[in-house]
Design a protein around this motif. Structure first.
Motif, PDB file in Angstrom:
ATOM      1  N   GLY A  36      38.171  74.280 -44.290  1.00  0.00           N
ATOM      2  CA  GLY A  36      39.119  74.578 -45.787  1.00  0.00           C
ATOM      3  C   GLY A  36      37.904  74.692 -46.774  1.00  0.00           C
ATOM      4  N   LYS A  37      38.809  73.780 -47.698  1.00  0.00           N
ATOM      5  CA  LYS A  37      37.558  72.999 -48.566  1.00  0.00           C
ATOM      6  C   LYS A  37      37.139  71.596 -48.596  1.00  0.00           C
ATOM      7  N   ALA A  38      37.498  71.139 -47.392  1.00  0.00           N
ATOM      8  CA  ALA A  38      36.529  70.282 -46.833  1.00  0.00           C
ATOM      9  C   ALA A  38      35.955  69.980 -46.150  1.00  0.00           C
ATOM     10  N   MET A  39      35.243  69.042 -46.000  1.00  0.00           N
ATOM     11  CA  MET A  39      34.136  68.602 -44.910  1.00  0.00           C
ATOM     12  C   MET A  39      35.135  67.690 -43.825  1.00  0.00           C
ATOM     13  N   ASN A  40      34.879  68.517 -42.181  1.00  0.00           N
ATOM     14  CA  ASN A  40      35.536  66.789 -41.753  1.00  0.00           C
ATOM     15  C   ASN A  40      34.261  66.599 -40.601  1.00  0.00           C
ATOM     16  N   SER A  41      34.660  64.780 -40.647  1.00  0.00           N
ATOM     17  CA  SER A  41      32.667  65.046 -40.303  1.00  0.00           C
ATOM     18  C   SER A  41      33.221  63.556 -38.852  1.00  0.00           C
ATOM     19  N   SER A  42      31.855  64.017 -38.207  1.00  0.00           N
ATOM     20  CA  SER A  42      32.000  63.663 -36.520  1.00  0.00           C
ATOM     21  C   SER A  42      31.020  63.449 -36.158  1.00  0.00           C
ATOM     22  N   PHE A  43      30.699  61.855 -35.165  1.00  0.00           N
ATOM     23  CA  PHE A  43      29.576  61.438 -35.508  1.00  0.00           C
ATOM     24  C   PHE A  43      29.187  62.420 -34.111  1.00  0.00           C
ATOM     25  N   VAL A  44      27.325  62.380 -34.284  1.00  0.00           N
ATOM     26  CA  VAL A  44      27.327  63.767 -32.583  1.00  0.00           C
ATOM     27  C   VAL A  44      26.264  62.318 -31.648  1.00  0.00           C
ATOM     28  N   ALA A  45      27.289  62.338 -30.683  1.00  0.00           N
ATOM     29  CA  ALA A  45      27.003  61.390 -29.649  1.00  0.00           C
ATOM     30  C   ALA A  45      25.035  60.677 -29.369  1.00  0.00           C
ATOM     31  N   LEU A  46      25.172  59.621 -29.532  1.00  0.00           N
ATOM     32  CA  LEU A  46      23.576  59.580 -29.311  1.00  0.00           C
ATOM     33  C   LEU A  46      23.459  58.203 -28.494  1.00  0.00           C
ATOM     34  N   ASP A  47      23.113  58.399 -27.411  1.00  0.00           N
ATOM     35  CA  ASP A  47      23.022  56.789 -26.596  1.00  0.00           C
ATOM     36  C   ASP A  47      22.189  55.973 -26.558  1.00  0.00           C
ATOM     37  N   GLY A  48      22.571  54.844 -26.659  1.00  0.00           N
ATOM     38  CA  GLY A  48      21.028  53.477 -27.456  1.00  0.00           C
ATOM     39  C   GLY A  48      19.514  54.053 -26.843  1.00  0.00           C
ATOM     40  N   ASN A  49      19.021  55.337 -26.116  1.00  0.00           N
ATOM     41  CA  ASN A  49      17.770  55.364 -25.883  1.00  0.00           C
ATOM     42  C   ASN A  49      17.524  56.238 -26.923  1.00  0.00           C
TER      43      ASN A  49
END
Length: 510
Positions: A247-260
């Motif tokens: 809509g008029k907003a942005m939903n944020s989510s972290f991209v999955a990144l492991d320790g390596n």
């Protein structure tokens, strides 16, 4: 005799009365140059400087009659305004005028020029002798010129006009409405009338989105689900956030990144591009040694949905880098025929493109460009010339296989001579952005939103951009993403005092 005397006396009294009436009428035409008649200080002082010839702080009937021009090259267009009791003066210009109340007193004006002012409207009903009107690069929103029936030349480009009435002006020869779209336009034209800009009435409806953007390496893309998104990395590359438009907003989510994966990302000096495929795999393109250093080494990583690296590729080993020298940068241009298209920009002005198969994680073909590649789709690449504002559109031509150090092969192609297209800009070095989409080339600049066939030599304007902010700003970078030509996503990037800011807008039609 007595009767004749009475008649003579009566005639004398009438003559005196008529003379007195004429004098009173002349006196009534005198206009004081004061705050009441001319509330805006700058306008008031310019009126005084141009028309008060006897310096009595009034405009006589004869001075008003001689006041035929305002703002033209033959007029005085700057004044010094006292800004302190200690005698400090500041130079002021026509563009500093905030209101033109009092213009109605100048009834003999024939030419009026006032560009770059902040006024939103002006009342010119009493200025019936106007033949030339020029008010460009301002904030005008509504204007009714139906009382100015002698108008021949009207220049109103680059305002914010939504309503313009001039359908009673029968003598129009030239009307310029370039750079903004007028929703409600009433205009009369004869066979000699030239109107520039009036065919582009439909403006994008602009929606500003509070996206909180702070660190972008490109202008975003349409993801596998058909949604617009951008990616932002932490300053140390320890995390990546995907921001998806809702809509008029942005939903944020972290991209999955492991320790390596995080450890590998943190080793990189600069991450220049990233994207996801339909299976949820995440890819990121990174320069290990920093942008344009003595020895550039680019890596491409494929990360599975769980965040683990499935494949690490050193792109330098998969292409013939001698063409570009030791120092170059890479970025994402587009996709086509199942391949990712990467652009190369080098220090020695030998730029290029690389087509990469993310299934096999192999570079399959490359070519040198004689222009800066900016967008690509399938076998067509478009970009900007180095030293002018022309776009080059070229097509990949099949080449020959060449063997690399590891024994694998890459197809070394050439680009056709292509053709050049002039960019519709108002001033040299104005910003613009281009995008190849569905076999058409699109361009956005401060002049509007344009479209061209890939074989064309000229752009055709589609829609207006008057509602989008920062289109006329200096020193900005434009980033364009398209869902279709009636819905675009537009980011402006500006850096001042080493601080970068972003404005995200959606442009929609309908």
């Amino acid at each position: 005799m007595k009767k004749q005397f009475i008649l003579a006396a009566t005639a004398l009294m009438m003559a005196v009365g008529i003379a007195g009436g004429v004098e009173a009428q002349a006196a009534s035409k005198t206009v004081a140059i004061n705050k009441k008649n001319f509330p805006d200080l700058v306008f008031r002082e310019l009126v005084r400087a141009n028309y008060d010839k006897n310096k009595d702080k009034k405009l006589s009937a004869s001075e008003i009659k001689r006041a035929k021009k305002f703002g033209s090259s033959s007029c005085k267009n700057t004044v010094k305004i006292k800004t302190s009791k200690y005698g400090k003066y500041t130079k002021k210009y026509i563009r500093d005028i905030k209101k033109f109340k009092g213009i109605e007193k100048l009834t003999n004006l024939q030419k009026f020029v006032a560009n770059e002012t902040p006024v939103k409207t002006i009342n010119l009903k009493k200025n019936k002798k106007l033949t030339y009107l020029e008010m460009t690069d301002g904030k005008l929103q509504k204007l009714n010129l139906n009382s100015n029936k002698k108008l021949k030349y009207v220049y109103l480009g680059y305002n914010q006009l939504t309503s313009l009435k001039m359908n009673k002006c029968k003598k129009l020869l030239h009307v310029d409405l370039t750079g903004h779209m007028v929703k409600k336009l009433k205009i009369d034209r004869n066979k000699k009338t030239i109107v520039i800009g009036e065919e582009y009435y439909v403006p994008y409806k602009a929606t500003k989105v509070k996206a909180g953007l702070t660190n972008l390496n490109n202008g975003g893309m349409i993801d596998a689900s058909g949604n617009y998104c951008v990616y932002e990395w932490a300053a140390d590359n320890s995390s990546c956030v995907k921001k998806t438009l809702n809509g008029k907003a942005m939903n944020s989510s972290f991209v999955a990144l492991d320790g390596n994966t995080v450890a590998k990302a943190k080793e990189m000096q600069k991450i220049t591009a990233q994207w996801q495929d339909a299976q949820g795999n995440f890819y990121f393109l990174a320069d290990k040694d920093g942008n344009m250093v003595e020895q550039t080494v680019y890596y491409l990583y494929k990360v599975n949905p769980q965040g683990a690296i499935e494949k690490e590729v050193i792109i330098n080993d998969q292409i013939i880098v001698n063409d570009y020298g030791k120092s170059f940068s890479m970025n994402y241009l587009g996709q086509g025929n199942g391949l990712i298209i990467l652009g190369i920009t080098s220090k020695n002005s030998k730029d290029g493109v690389v087509y990469f198969d993310t299934g096999s994680m192999k570079a399959v073909k490359q070519a040198i460009c004689n222009f800066i590649p900016q967008t690509a789709e399938n076998d067509v690449i478009a970009g900007k010339r180095y030293y002018d504002d022309e776009i080059v559109v070229s097509k990949m031509i099949a080449g020959t296989k060449q063997e690399l150090k590891d024994g694998t092969e890459i197809e070394v192609c050439t680009l056709g001579s292509g053709h050049e297209m002039e960019v519709p800009l108002r001033y040299e070095d104005d910003p613009f952005a281009i995008k190849i989409y569905n076999n058409y080339l699109y361009l956005i600049s401060g002049e509007g939103f344009y479209k061209a066939k890939l074989t064309a030599t000229k752009f055709k304007q589609l829609y207006g951009i008057s509602k989008l902010s920062h289109m006329q700003d200096v020193g900005v970078k434009f980033m364009l993403t398209m869902k279709n030509e009636k819905e675009i996503y537009f980011i402006t990037e500006k850096t001042e005092d080493e601080k970068t800011s972003y404005t995200f807008q959606i442009g929609t039609i309908g």
